[in-house]
Design a protein around this motif. Structure first.
Motif, mmCIF file in Angstrom:
data_model
loop_
_atom_site.group_PDB
_atom_site.id
_atom_site.type_symbol
_atom_site.label_atom_id
_atom_site.label_comp_id
_atom_site.label_asym_id
_atom_site.label_seq_id
_atom_site.Cartn_x
_atom_site.Cartn_y
_atom_site.Cartn_z
ATOM 1 N N GLY A 71 0.789 -1.234 0.000
ATOM 2 C CA GLY A 71 0.000 0.000 0.000
ATOM 3 C C GLY A 71 0.812 1.269 0.000
ATOM 4 N N ASN A 72 2.137 1.159 -0.127
ATOM 5 C CA ASN A 72 2.992 2.344 -0.175
ATOM 6 C C ASN A 72 3.173 2.735 -1.652
ATOM 7 O OD1 ASN A 72 4.836 4.368 0.200
ATOM 8 N ND2 ASN A 72 6.225 3.178 1.501
ATOM 9 N N PHE A 73 2.158 3.438 -2.183
ATOM 10 C CA PHE A 73 2.111 3.672 -3.628
ATOM 11 C C PHE A 73 3.152 4.671 -4.108
ATOM 12 C CE2 PHE A 73 -2.449 2.616 -2.604
ATOM 13 C CZ PHE A 73 -2.371 1.314 -3.053
ATOM 14 N N ASN A 74 3.488 5.659 -3.309
ATOM 15 C CA ASN A 74 4.491 6.638 -3.738
ATOM 16 C C ASN A 74 5.866 5.997 -3.906
ATOM 17 O OD1 ASN A 74 2.629 8.746 -3.738
ATOM 18 N ND2 ASN A 74 2.998 9.251 -1.593
ATOM 19 N N GLU A 75 6.280 5.195 -2.934
ATOM 20 C CA GLU A 75 7.567 4.487 -3.034
ATOM 21 C C GLU A 75 7.531 3.462 -4.162
ATOM 22 O OE1 GLU A 75 10.525 4.730 -1.661
ATOM 23 O OE2 GLU A 75 9.958 6.496 -0.483
ATOM 24 N N ALA A 76 6.359 2.832 -4.332
ATOM 25 C CA ALA A 76 6.226 1.843 -5.412
ATOM 26 C C ALA A 76 6.429 2.505 -6.770
ATOM 27 C CB ALA A 76 4.856 1.196 -5.343
ATOM 28 N N LEU A 77 5.816 3.675 -6.953
ATOM 29 C CA LEU A 77 5.955 4.381 -8.227
ATOM 30 C C LEU A 77 7.413 4.779 -8.471
ATOM 31 C CD1 LEU A 77 4.436 5.575 -10.639
ATOM 32 C CD2 LEU A 77 4.160 7.684 -9.311
ATOM 33 N N TYR A 78 8.086 5.241 -7.415
ATOM 34 C CA TYR A 78 9.484 5.641 -7.558
ATOM 35 C C TYR A 78 10.369 4.461 -7.987
ATOM 36 C CZ TYR A 78 14.218 6.933 -6.189
ATOM 37 O OH TYR A 78 15.574 7.160 -6.188
ATOM 38 N N ARG A 79 10.203 3.314 -7.358
ATOM 39 C CA ARG A 79 11.036 2.150 -7.664
ATOM 40 C C ARG A 79 10.704 1.559 -9.045
ATOM 41 N NH1 ARG A 79 15.634 2.336 -4.861
ATOM 42 N NH2 ARG A 79 15.233 2.729 -2.645
ATOM 43 N N LEU A 80 9.464 1.585 -9.425
ATOM 44 C CA LEU A 80 9.100 1.058 -10.745
ATOM 45 C C LEU A 80 9.619 1.955 -11.861
ATOM 46 C CD1 LEU A 80 5.460 -0.114 -9.970
ATOM 47 C CD2 LEU A 80 7.436 -1.585 -10.481
ATOM 48 N N GLU A 81 9.598 3.254 -11.651
ATOM 49 C CA GLU A 81 10.185 4.152 -12.641
ATOM 50 C C GLU A 81 11.698 3.928 -12.727
ATOM 51 O OE1 GLU A 81 8.936 7.951 -11.263
ATOM 52 O OE2 GLU A 81 7.016 7.904 -12.354
ATOM 53 N N GLN A 82 12.319 3.623 -11.589
ATOM 54 C CA GLN A 82 13.746 3.287 -11.578
ATOM 55 C C GLN A 82 13.990 2.006 -12.370
ATOM 56 O OE1 GLN A 82 15.331 2.691 -7.643
ATOM 57 N NE2 GLN A 82 17.451 2.504 -8.339
ATOM 58 N N ALA A 83 13.094 1.040 -12.233
ATOM 59 C CA ALA A 83 13.239 -0.215 -12.972
ATOM 60 C C ALA A 83 13.113 0.014 -14.477
ATOM 61 C CB ALA A 83 12.189 -1.208 -12.497
ATOM 62 N N VAL A 84 12.198 0.941 -14.887
ATOM 63 C CA VAL A 84 12.056 1.245 -16.318
ATOM 64 C C VAL A 84 13.370 1.785 -16.876
ATOM 65 C CG1 VAL A 84 10.934 2.801 -17.953
ATOM 66 C CG2 VAL A 84 9.571 1.603 -16.266
ATOM 67 N N LYS A 85 14.038 2.658 -16.116
ATOM 68 C CA LYS A 85 15.272 3.272 -16.589
ATOM 69 C C LYS A 85 16.417 2.261 -16.706
ATOM 70 C CE LYS A 85 14.135 7.806 -14.632
ATOM 71 N NZ LYS A 85 14.514 8.838 -13.619
ATOM 72 N N THR A 86 16.425 1.271 -15.830
ATOM 73 C CA THR A 86 17.535 0.311 -15.811
ATOM 74 C C THR A 86 17.224 -0.981 -16.560
ATOM 75 O OG1 THR A 86 16.750 -0.560 -13.696
ATOM 76 C CG2 THR A 86 18.409 1.194 -13.638
#
Length: 289
Positions: free
Chosen positions: A80-95
């Protein structure tokens, strides 16, 4: 000959260094995979705190790897921590190195945005996921849901803007009406005040006029003086009407007294004469022829 030997030594050193670097990268990747595997097991047991620590270790071992960031973002999403989830998933897209990894990352980004009720942004995320894997029907279905949600939100926003505009117009109209009423009230108060001032001045003028009328006559002379003179004039007229006694003449009263005395005397004389007649002289009865 010396140059050739120097080149060979340099190439050997580079090769050895590259081999060591590759071995280090392989070792880091192996450790990262182990931490990811550990984190996945912890996620299955819903131990999100321990899973987060395992995924962070995986990212630390292999910062350029997408797997650790993707799995960490997924764990945040499940907790349920959607802000951190969005940050890490965007990081995954970049890498991410492959379309499969990018597809999964964009798909979960869309899910996070839908949870945050950002339907328009979710539409773009699902579209990016389908660009990397057009065959995923789940992503396609989520895209359809996101489009409907985005249209509803847009309509709601338009309705809200319309209501806000109407409220603002009503508020402005009410303010204008209140201002107009206030201006009318101020004008009326000013008129009333002017009327009161005029009435006060009129009353003062009437009082002055009344005082003037009390004090002065039509000729502008003081009324009291006129009354005094009037009274004196009346007395003078009465005195004029009375017979004026001239020097050496009898007054009317004296004349009246004399007339009365004369009448009394005459009456006495008449009474005496009448008395003598009654006694009379003897009358002869025979007449001499």
């Amino acid at each position: 000959m010396k140059h050739i030997i120097l080149i060979l030594i340099t190439l050997t050193s580079i090769f050895s260094f590259s081999q060591e670097e590759n071995e280090a990268l392989l070792l880091a990747a192996k450790k990262a995979n182990n931490f990811v595997y550990e984190g996945n097991e912890l996620i299955d047991s819903e131990d999100f705190v321990s899973a987060e620590m395992a995924y962070r270790k995986a990212i630390s071992e292999q910062p350029t790897g997408a797997t650790g960031a993707y799995n960490l973002g997924t764990s945040y999403f499940k907790s349920g921590n959607f802000n951190e989830a969005l940050y890490r998933l965007e990081q995954a897209v970049k890498t991410a190195d492959t379309k499969v990894e990018k597809h999964k990352a964009f798909h979960n980004i869309g899910n996070v945005l839908m949870q945050n009720e950002k339907c328009k942004e979710a539409v773009e995320a699902y579209k990016n996921a389908l660009r990397n894997d057009p065959t995923d029907n789940e992503t396609r279905y989520n895209l359809g849901v996101a489009k409907v949600c985005a249209e509803q939100q847009q309509q709601q926003q338009e309705d809200q803007n319309k209501d806000d505009k109407e409220d603002k117009d009503n508020k402005d109209e009410k303010q204008d009406e209140n201002k107009e009423n206030q201006d009318q009230k101020e004008n009326q108060d000013n008129k009333d005040k002017e009327g009161e001032d005029k009435e006060d001045k009129k009353d003062e003028g009437d009082d002055d006029k009344k005082e003037g009328e009390d004090e002065k006559d039509e000729d502008g002379k003081p009324k009291d003086e006129k009354e005094d003179k009037g009274n004196e004039g009346d007395k003078e007229k009465e005195e004029d009407k009375k017979p004026q006694q001239q020097p050496g003449q009898l007054s009317p009263q004296q004349i009246k007294s004399l007339l009365e005395a004369m009448n009394n005397q005459e009456q006495k004389v008449q009474e005496k004469m009448n008395s003598e007649k009654q006694k009379g002289v003897k009358i002869k009865t025979d007449k001499d022829w």
